[in-house]
Motif scaffolding. Structure first.
Motif, PDB file in Angstrom:
ATOM      1  N   LEU A 158       0.835  -1.142  -0.015  1.00  0.00           N
ATOM      2  CA  LEU A 158       0.166   0.028  -0.100  1.00  0.00           C
ATOM      3  C   LEU A 158       0.876   1.170  -0.042  1.00  0.00           C
ATOM      4  O   LEU A 158       1.937   1.252   0.739  1.00  0.00           O
ATOM      5  N   ARG A 159       0.377   2.220  -0.491  1.00  0.00           N
ATOM      6  CA  ARG A 159       0.943   3.359  -0.406  1.00  0.00           C
ATOM      7  C   ARG A 159       0.976   4.276   0.705  1.00  0.00           C
ATOM      8  O   ARG A 159      -0.185   4.140   1.513  1.00  0.00           O
ATOM      9  N   TYR A 202     -10.798   7.673   5.822  1.00  0.00           N
ATOM     10  CA  TYR A 202     -11.097   7.830   4.241  1.00  0.00           C
ATOM     11  C   TYR A 202      -9.866   7.015   3.513  1.00  0.00           C
ATOM     12  O   TYR A 202     -10.093   6.469   2.676  1.00  0.00           O
ATOM     13  N   LEU A 203      -8.843   7.522   3.763  1.00  0.00           N
ATOM     14  CA  LEU A 203      -7.537   7.083   3.137  1.00  0.00           C
ATOM     15  C   LEU A 203      -7.444   5.605   3.129  1.00  0.00           C
ATOM     16  O   LEU A 203      -7.199   4.744   2.272  1.00  0.00           O
ATOM     17  N   GLN A 204      -7.582   4.852   4.456  1.00  0.00           N
ATOM     18  CA  GLN A 204      -7.729   3.457   4.739  1.00  0.00           C
ATOM     19  C   GLN A 204      -8.729   2.909   3.720  1.00  0.00           C
ATOM     20  O   GLN A 204      -8.295   1.791   3.266  1.00  0.00           O
ATOM     21  N   ARG A 205      -9.849   3.322   3.850  1.00  0.00           N
ATOM     22  CA  ARG A 205     -11.017   2.783   2.957  1.00  0.00           C
ATOM     23  C   ARG A 205     -10.602   2.856   1.408  1.00  0.00           C
ATOM     24  O   ARG A 205     -11.324   2.134   0.701  1.00  0.00           O
ATOM     25  N   LEU A 234      -8.548  12.749  -2.388  1.00  0.00           N
ATOM     26  CA  LEU A 234      -8.217  11.687  -3.218  1.00  0.00           C
ATOM     27  C   LEU A 234      -7.528  12.126  -4.777  1.00  0.00           C
ATOM     28  O   LEU A 234      -6.690  11.754  -4.913  1.00  0.00           O
ATOM     29  N   ALA A 235      -8.337  13.098  -5.359  1.00  0.00           N
ATOM     30  CA  ALA A 235      -7.781  13.517  -6.569  1.00  0.00           C
ATOM     31  C   ALA A 235      -6.423  14.393  -6.424  1.00  0.00           C
ATOM     32  O   ALA A 235      -5.596  13.849  -7.367  1.00  0.00           O
ATOM     33  N   ALA A 236      -6.296  15.231  -5.173  1.00  0.00           N
ATOM     34  CA  ALA A 236      -4.984  15.648  -5.139  1.00  0.00           C
ATOM     35  C   ALA A 236      -3.865  14.749  -4.778  1.00  0.00           C
ATOM     36  O   ALA A 236      -2.671  14.861  -5.449  1.00  0.00           O
TER      37      ALA A 236
END
Length: 142
Positions: free
Chosen positions: A6-7, A25-28, A122-124
């Motif tokens: 994972l990043r 949010y990022l973990q999901r 997420l886009a950034a």
């Protein structure tokens, strides 16, 4: 990429609620996340772990504004940095300094103004990771 494939993203903010929301949010979205509540904790994390990207709040206690962006970029110049700021002004009639533009000049790859949407975050992140991958590929081909 981290050992788990994972990043790995470092999130540096002094607001625990912001950290928790970003982390969940990022973990999901299949990222590994390290939270640092404040600049000093973020710099310690940077010394001990490898990251693919940093998300750093511009205004935190014990670091004077842009000092955090400058220091994080100096310590890890190859890691893309997203600066975020929710700084608001009491006097809406006076022009606000463009903090996000200044952050870009200090080395941030992208800037987000709080509050931002999960989609914008997420886009950034995806844009920064794609650009970093392109730069790394060009350097290897050199």
């Amino acid at each position: 990429m981290g050992r788990d494939g994972l990043r790995h993203i470092l999130v540096v903010d002094d607001d625990p609620m912001v950290c928790m929301a970003i982390e969940i949010y990022l973990q999901r979205n299949n990222f590994r996340v390290t939270i640092a509540e404040g600049g000093e904790a973020g710099l310690r994390a940077l010394e001990h772990e490898q990251f693919d990207l940093m998300i750093v709040d511009i205004f935190m206690p014990h670091m004077r504004g842009f000092e955090s962006i400058r220091i994080f970029h100096e310590r890890a110049p190859v890691i893309p940095l997203i600066a975020m700021s929710g700084y608001a002004f009491a006097n809406l009639n006076s022009p606000a300094p463009d903090f996000l533009r200044m952050a870009l000049e200090l080395g941030a790859a992208r800037c987000l103004r709080k509050p931002f949407t999960p989609h914008a975050l997420l886009a950034a992140i995806n844009d920064c990771l794609a650009e970093h991958r392109d730069i790394a590929s060009a350097a290897r081909l050199g």
